[in-house]
Design a protein around this motif. Structure first.
Motif, PDB file in Angstrom:
ATOM      1  N   MET A  51       0.829  -1.216   0.000  1.00 43.88           N
ATOM      2  CA  MET A  51       0.000   0.000   0.000  1.00 43.88           C
ATOM      3  C   MET A  51       0.863   1.266   0.000  1.00 43.88           C
ATOM      4  SD  MET A  51      -1.871  -0.162   3.657  1.00 43.88           S
ATOM      5  CE  MET A  51      -1.001  -0.295   5.183  1.00 43.88           C
ATOM      6  N   TYR A  52       2.065   1.206   0.580  1.00 42.86           N
ATOM      7  CA  TYR A  52       2.963   2.365   0.531  1.00 42.86           C
ATOM      8  C   TYR A  52       3.640   2.462  -0.828  1.00 42.86           C
ATOM      9  CZ  TYR A  52       2.279   1.719   5.535  1.00 42.86           C
ATOM     10  OH  TYR A  52       1.727   1.540   6.768  1.00 42.86           O
ATOM     11  N   HIS A  53       3.951   1.307  -1.441  1.00 41.25           N
ATOM     12  CA  HIS A  53       4.564   1.324  -2.778  1.00 41.25           C
ATOM     13  C   HIS A  53       3.610   1.952  -3.794  1.00 41.25           C
ATOM     14  CE1 HIS A  53       7.410  -2.251  -1.695  1.00 41.25           C
ATOM     15  NE2 HIS A  53       7.725  -1.143  -1.072  1.00 41.25           N
ATOM     16  N   HIS A  54       2.311   1.716  -3.633  1.00 39.86           N
ATOM     17  CA  HIS A  54       1.324   2.281  -4.555  1.00 39.86           C
ATOM     18  C   HIS A  54       1.057   3.760  -4.265  1.00 39.86           C
ATOM     19  CE1 HIS A  54       0.725  -1.694  -6.101  1.00 39.86           C
ATOM     20  NE2 HIS A  54       0.174  -2.149  -4.991  1.00 39.86           N
ATOM     21  N   ASN A  55       1.424   4.226  -3.058  1.00 38.15           N
ATOM     22  CA  ASN A  55       1.169   5.609  -2.638  1.00 38.15           C
ATOM     23  C   ASN A  55       2.380   6.150  -1.883  1.00 38.15           C
ATOM     24  OD1 ASN A  55      -1.767   5.794  -3.363  1.00 38.15           O
ATOM     25  ND2 ASN A  55      -1.835   4.048  -1.968  1.00 38.15           N
ATOM     26  N   PRO A  56       3.493   6.437  -2.587  1.00 41.63           N
ATOM     27  CA  PRO A  56       4.687   6.931  -1.889  1.00 41.63           C
ATOM     28  C   PRO A  56       4.369   8.160  -1.044  1.00 41.63           C
ATOM     29  CG  PRO A  56       5.200   6.438  -4.173  1.00 41.63           C
ATOM     30  CD  PRO A  56       3.699   6.332  -4.025  1.00 41.63           C
ATOM     31  N   GLY A  57       5.019   8.232   0.110  1.00 37.21           N
ATOM     32  CA  GLY A  57       4.816   9.368   1.005  1.00 37.21           C
ATOM     33  C   GLY A  57       3.756   9.120   2.057  1.00 37.21           C
ATOM     34  N   THR A  58       3.187   7.906   2.099  1.00 37.90           N
ATOM     35  CA  THR A  58       2.105   7.635   3.044  1.00 37.90           C
ATOM     36  C   THR A  58       2.502   6.765   4.229  1.00 37.90           C
ATOM     37  OG1 THR A  58       1.330   5.734   1.750  1.00 37.90           O
ATOM     38  CG2 THR A  58       0.341   7.884   1.254  1.00 37.90           C
ATOM     39  N   ALA A  59       3.750   6.312   4.294  1.00 36.50           N
ATOM     40  CA  ALA A  59       4.176   5.494   5.439  1.00 36.50           C
ATOM     41  C   ALA A  59       4.025   6.340   6.708  1.00 36.50           C
ATOM     42  CB  ALA A  59       5.616   5.029   5.264  1.00 36.50           C
ATOM     43  N   PRO A  60       3.311   5.827   7.720  1.00 40.00           N
ATOM     44  CA  PRO A  60       3.004   6.648   8.898  1.00 40.00           C
ATOM     45  C   PRO A  60       4.154   6.804   9.891  1.00 40.00           C
ATOM     46  CG  PRO A  60       2.060   4.469   9.153  1.00 40.00           C
ATOM     47  CD  PRO A  60       2.643   4.527   7.767  1.00 40.00           C
TER      48      PRO A  60
END
Length: 167
Positions: free
Chosen positions: A21-30
């Protein structure tokens, strides 16, 4: 490389519900640790665009996807062990994650140990720098999660049988 069922980062979670899910949306790792794990998974899956988009290196600010791919051309990432996390939570601005990443290059196995520094910039975590040590020809210590049979799919996600890959 085929998308693995289990995430390469070692959480035993399904890839799509973990680092995918982070690979599909870079910058979203919490958190800093979530970013570090997702970067490890990106290295394991040869997703070098994700690596370059989640770093702001002091020493190599213009490092390209191709540069990262070239430096990892012969490396197969096998296993990740997170050994320490300091700060790097959702409320923090900086964090440090220490880890060991086991790898294979040709017939040689080694371990990269690193203390990675992360910084939150405009709400997103980025890898800033790291101090690392590489040990070559190290024994791969198997964890209980790596108990796979010789004919099972390899834990690294290569799609090969374990005996023909990391076994």
């Amino acid at each position: 490389m085929a998308t693995p069922v289990n995430c390469p980062c070692g959480t035993n979670a399904p890839y799509e519900m973990c680092c995918g899910m982070y690979h599909h949306n870079p910058g979203t790792a919490p958190t800093a640790e979530a970013l570090m794990r997702s970067r490890y998974s990106a290295f394991a899956l040869n997703d070098f665009h994700y690596i370059s988009s989640t770093q702001k290196l002091k020493n190599a600010p213009k490092q390209s996807d191709a540069d990262i791919a070239e430096s990892n051309r012969e490396t197969q990432w096998i296993k990740l062990e997170v050994t320490e996390t300091v700060d790097g939570l959702e409320k923090d601005k900086e964090g440090m994650v220490a880890f060991s990443a086991h790898f294979k290059e040709g017939k040689h196995i080694g371990r990269l140990s690193e203390r990675s520094l992360f910084k939150k910039i405009k709400g997103s975590w980025f890898y800033i720098s790291g101090e690392h040590e590489i040990e070559k020809n190290t024994p791969l210590v198997k964890s209980p999660t790596m108990n796979v049979g010789r004919n099972d799919p390899c834990v690294c996600g290569s799609g090969k049988k374990y005996k023909k890959c990391c076994g």
